[in-house]
Design an enzyme around this catalytic site. Sequence first.
Site, PDB file in Angstrom:
ATOM      1  N   GLY A  43      -9.007   5.611  -6.499  1.00 56.46           N
ATOM      2  CA  GLY A  43      -7.885   6.240  -7.175  1.00 56.46           C
ATOM      3  C   GLY A  43      -7.814   7.728  -6.910  1.00 56.46           C
ATOM      4  N   ASP A  56      -3.007   0.678   1.049  1.00 58.70           N
ATOM      5  CA  ASP A  56      -2.647   0.151   2.368  1.00 58.70           C
ATOM      6  C   ASP A  56      -2.612   1.288   3.393  1.00 58.70           C
ATOM      7  OD1 ASP A  56      -2.220  -2.121   0.812  1.00 58.70           O
ATOM      8  OD2 ASP A  56      -0.062  -1.747   0.677  1.00 58.70           O
TER       9      ASP A  56
END
Length: 315
Positions: free
Chosen positions: A230, A260
Site C-alpha cells: 500500500g 498491476d
Amino acid sequence: MIVTVTANPSVDRTIELAGRLERGEVLRAAKVRSQPGGKGINVARAVTGAGLESVALLPARDTDPLLSLLDDTAQPYRTVAVDGEVRTNLTIAEPDGTTTKLNEPGTRLTEGQLAQFTDLIAESAAGADWVALCGSLPPGVPAQWYGSVIERLHHTGRRVAVDTSGAPLLAVAGFRPDLLKPNAFELAELTGGDGRLLEEAAENGDLEPAADAARELAARTRGTVLTTLGAAGALLTDGPNTWFAQTPPVRVRSTVGAGDSALAGYLIALHRGAAGGAALAHAVAYGSAAAALPGTTPPLPEHLDLAGAVHRQLT
C-alpha cells in the site's frame, strides 16, 4: 515479448464523486469513464506504454465492447470466443482517493472454451520473456487451473508471474511460479497472520513482519516474491536477499490497478537489465504513478518519480 493472461476481463467503469460517498443518498457524478480492465490487461497496457512488446490474452467474443476499448488504446490482444458479454466492474472514487469497487462474477467458460484458451496461452507464449497470469478466475474455471498452465509453460522454458488472490492463489504456490506478486493481505493468506497488521506495521516503519512472511513464501516457491504494501511501498524477496522501496509522495486519485502497474514496472525493469533494489524501485514508481491517475489509466514513463522511490536492502 511479455504475454499477459486475463481469464476474467472487464470493462472498468469509474464514477468520480465531487464529495464523500454517502450510503442511501442520491449523488451526482463529477466524471464518468469506461476503460478496458482486468489485471492482465492493465499490466499489458503499461508494458505497451513503455514501448515494449506485449500481447493481452483474454476470452471475449468478437463484438464485445471491451475489444473496441482495447482497439482505441492500440493494445495488441488475442481472444477465444465465449458466450455473453465481458463483465462490467464499477469503481466509485472519492476526492480523498478512497475507492469502492463492485465487481461482477464474469462470464462462465465451458470446458471446451477453457481448453481453447489454455492452448492459446501456450501458443502465444512461444518466445516470450514472461507470461503473467493475472486476476480472478471466472465461473467454470477450477482454482487449480493456474497451476496446470504454469506446469505447461515451464515445460517449454517460459518464466511465469502470478498475481491473483483467494482459492487460485492458495492453489498456485505449490506449482512454483517464478514470480508471485501478493499484497499484504494475499501474503497473509499464504503464510498465515493478518494482512492488515502486516500493512499497518510497514506503514509505521516496521518491515520485518512482512519481510519474514515474504521470505517464508519465497523459500516455499523457490521463486521471487514482490509484495506491495500500500502506501508504505513494496518488498522484493529473491533468494536470501530482501529489498524495500518506499512510495513517492503522490495525490491519490484511484488505487485500482496500482498493483498491476507495479508488476508491469518490475517486468519492464527486468527487461531493461535492472535487478534487485533498482528493479523494485521501478515497480514502486509505476504503482504510485498509477494511483495518481484516474480510473485504471496505466502510467507512462513520463509519469514516474524514480528519484522518490528510494530503495534499500534489508538482508
